[in-house]
Design an enzyme around this catalytic site. Structure first.
Site, mmCIF file in Angstrom:
data_model
loop_
_atom_site.group_PDB
_atom_site.id
_atom_site.type_symbol
_atom_site.label_atom_id
_atom_site.label_comp_id
_atom_site.label_asym_id
_atom_site.label_seq_id
_atom_site.Cartn_x
_atom_site.Cartn_y
_atom_site.Cartn_z
ATOM 1 N N HIS A 120 0.819 -1.218 0.000
ATOM 2 C CA HIS A 120 0.000 0.000 0.000
ATOM 3 C C HIS A 120 0.853 1.269 0.000
ATOM 4 O O HIS A 120 0.655 2.151 0.837
ATOM 5 C CB HIS A 120 -0.915 0.017 1.239
ATOM 6 N N PRO A 121 1.810 1.435 -0.909
ATOM 7 C CA PRO A 121 2.631 2.650 -0.900
ATOM 8 C C PRO A 121 1.828 3.881 -1.299
ATOM 9 O O PRO A 121 1.010 3.836 -2.214
ATOM 10 C CB PRO A 121 3.721 2.345 -1.932
#
Length: 517
Positions: free
Chosen positions: A442-443
Site C-alpha cells: 500500500h505505498p
C-alpha cells in the site's frame, strides 16, 4: 504530433475511475496510456490466485533498497503493470478507511476532502442495495459484498474477537469502522472485479475514449509553465501525445513521482546530480513515502482447512494497539493459508493472523536511479525507523496471540509456527518484527496533496507551479488511510473527475514551443 483533450497516464485503480468519468462527456476526448498490457491472463480473474501473479508479466516487480530498520532486508513490492493496475493483482478487499482519515486531510488544509464531503462520491461508486443508505450507495459500477459463504475458520476469527470482548461491526464502510467482521470483497460470480472490469471496460465502447497499452510514459513536456504533452515509449519507438486540456498522472506512488522527476519537476539539487534540467523546483516530489506494514503470526492447523472459495482473507479486525490511542492503528487480517516473508518456512496447512500497521510513523523516499526510463526507481520506505512503529507491531503480535487463544479457535489451533512459543520477551518480539514485517502493498504519499511548501499538488490536485498537470492516485495522500488503499485510490479518481469537470481548462494555444523538442 497526435492530440487529445485529456491524457490519463496509468490505467490503475484511480486512472480507470477517472477516465470512465471524464469520458461520460461526449464533447471531450480522453486517452489512457498504460505501460502494461491487457488483463487477459486467466489467473487475474481467479480470486485465490492473486499471490501467484507476483513476478509475472503483469507485475512491475519493484523492490526496496536494503532496509536497516528491517534487518537489512530488500523487500519485494508487487505493483500492477496491466489494465486495472494493482486492482488486478491485489487481495480484492474493499474498505474505505476510517472517516477520521479523510477528515485529517481536510484539517491540514485539503478543503473538500473531509469524509462528509466525499461521502456522496463514495456512495455513487457502488451498488449495495442492502446497505445502510446513510453510508452505502446503489446504482454505481462497483458491487462490493462480504463473502456469502465464508470459510469456517474465518468465522472462527470473528467469533474469537466476540468472545474476547472486541466490538463487532456489520459493515466496515457503514456506521462502525472499529471492530471485527467480514469485510467487503470485489468478487462477483466467483471472479475478481478490478477497476478495469468496473470502470474502464464498460466505457471502452465510447468513441471519445482511447486506451493504449504498452505505452510507458517517460515524461511530461512543458511549454513555459504549462504542461502540453507527454512523451512515451511504445513498440520500440518514442512517441508524443499532445493534451489540449490536461495531463493527469495516475501512475501510482512509484511512477507518478518518477515521471515528474524525469520531467525536471522535483528537488532541483537532486535533479542536477542526475543531469536533469530543473523546470520546476518542487522539493516534495518523491518524499513522504509510506506504506502499511504487514506481518504474519502463524499456527499449525489442527484439522484440514476447507479449500478457498474467495480471496484467502475474508475477515478483519481494526483495533488500537494502545487503548489511549484516538483511533485504530492495527488491522488484523485473517488469512486461512500460510502468509509470511519468503525467509521463513512453516508447515503446510498453517493459518495466519496477519498484523497490519495502518498508521505508520516512518517516512521514506522515491528517487531516480538515473534519467533512463529503463532504470527502476530507488524505493526506500524507511521501514521501522520510528520506534512507535516497532512498539505497535510488538503489541500487535501479543494481541494476535491473545486472539488465537480464544475457545473459538480450539478446533483449529495447533502449535504456534511463527514466531514460535519460545519467543516471549519484548526484545525477542522486536527482533521478530524486524525480521518478519514487510509491505502491505500500500505505498502512498510521494506527490503529497497539501498547502505547505513540501506539498506537490494543491487540494484540486494541480501540480504546483505547472498549469495543465494534475496527479490523481495514491501518491497524493498526505497520510495513508487506515485500510487497504485500493478503494481510496478509486475514490481519488472519482473525486479528480469532479475537480477537472468543475474547472474545465481552456485548450492549449497553438504555437507554444515544447521543452525538449
Amino acid at each position: 504530433m497526435a492530440h487529445t483533450d485529456y491524457v490519463v497516464v496509468g490505467a490503475g485503480s484511480a486512472g480507470c475511475a477517472l477516465a470512465a468519468r471524464l469520458s461520460e462527456d461526449p464533447n471531450v476526448h480522453v486517452t489512457v496510456l498504460e505501460a502494461g498490457g491487457r488483463d487477459d491472463l486467466e489467473a487475474i480473474h481467479v480470486p485465490p490466485a492473486w499471490p501467484m501473479l507476483w513476478g509475472t508479466e503483469v507485475d512491475w516487480a519493484y523492490e526496496t533498497t536494503p532496509q536497516p530498520g528491517s534487518s537489512g532486508q530488500v523487500h519485494q513490492w508487487p505493483r500492477g503493470r496491466v489494465l486495472g493496475g494493482s486492482s488486478s493483482l491485489n487481495g480484492m478487499v474493499y474498505i474505505r478507511g476510517n472517516p477520521r482519515d479523510w477528515d485529517a486531510w481536510a484539517f491540514d488544509g485539503c478543503t473538500g476532502w473531509d469524509h462528509e464531503s466525499l461521502l456522496p462520491v463514495m456512495k455513487r461508486m457502488e451498488d449495495v442495495p442492502g446497505g445502510d443508505p446513510r453510508f452505502r450507495g446503489v446504482g454505481g459500477p462497483i458491487e462490493p459484498r462480504p463473502a456469502a459463504n465464508p470459510n469456517p475458520i474465518s468465522v472462527a476469527f470473528v467469533e474469537a474477537a466476540r468472545e474476547q470482548g472486541h466490538p463487532i461491526t456489520e459493515d466496515f464502510n457503514g456506521e462502525r469502522f472499529e471492530g471485527a467482521g467480514f469485510h467487503d470483497l470485489l468478487i462477483k460470480d466467483g471472479r475478481r472485479t478490478s477497476a478495469a472490469d468496473t470502470y474502464l471496460h464498460p466505457a471502452s465502447s465510447r468513441a471519445n475514449l482511447d486506451v493504449a497499452t504498452g505505452a510507458h510514459v517517460a515524461r511530461v513536456l512543458l511549454a513555459g509553465d504549462r504542461c502540453v504533452a507527454v512523451e512515451y515509449a511504445q513498440d520500440g519507438e518514442t512517441r508524443r501525445l499532445q493534451a489540449e486540456r490536461e495531463v493527469i498522472l495516475c501512475a501510482g506512488a512509484i511512477d507518478s513521482p518518477a515521471i515528474l522527476l524525469r520531467s525536471g519537476i522535483g528537488p532541483g539539487a537532486e535533479l542536477a546530480e542526475l543531469g536533469i534540467e530543473t523546470a520546476v523546483d518542487l522539493p516534495g516530489v518523491g518524499r513522504n513515502l509510506h506504506d502499511h506494514l504487514l506481518m504474519g503470526v502463524l499456527w499449525e492447523a489442527r484439522q484440514p482447512i476447507p479449500p478457498p472459495e474467495y480471496n484467502l482473507a475474508e475477515s478483519s479486525m481494526f483495533l488500537r494497539s494502545d487503548p489511549a490511542k484516538a483511533v485504530p492503528d492495527l488491522h488484523f487480517m485473517f488469512i486461512h493459508v500460510p502468509f509470511h516473508l519468503p525467509t521463513y518456512q512453516v508447515p503446510e496447512g498453517s493459518w495466519t493472523i496477519a498484523v497490519g500497521l495502518v498508521r505508520p510513523a516512518s517516512r521514506g523516499t522515491v528517487r531516480l536511479r538515473s534519467a533512463d526510463l529503463g532504470d527502476k526507481p530507488l524505493i526506500d520506505p524507511a521501514y521501522l525507523t520510528q520506534e512507535a512503529d516497532v512498539e505497535a507491531m510488538v503489541r500487535g503480535t501479543k494481541l494476535a496471540r491473545e486472539l488465537a487463544s480464544a475457545h473459538a479457535f480450539d478446533p483449529w489451533r495447533g502449535p504456534e509456527a511463527l514466531p514460535g512459543e519460545t519467543v516471549r520477551s519484548d526484545a525477542e518480539l522486536e527482533e521478530f518484527v524486524r525480521h518478519a514485517a514487510g509491505t502491505y502493498y500500500h505505498p502512498v504519499g510521494t506527490c503529497r496533496m497539501g498547502v505547505g511548501p513540501d506539498a506537490v499538488v494543491d487540494p484540486t490536485l494541480r501540480v504546483r507551479g505547472v498549469q495543465g498537470l494534475r496527479v490523481a492516485d495514491a501518491s497524493i495522500m498526505p497520510s495513508i488511510v487506515s485500510a487497504n488503499t485500493n478503494t481510496a485510490a478509486m475514490i481519488i479518481g472519482e473525486r479528480a473527475a469532479d475537480l477537472v469537470n468543475a474547472t474545465t481548462p481552456a485548450p492549449v494555444t497553438a504555437g507554444h514551443p515544447v521543452v525538449g523538442t
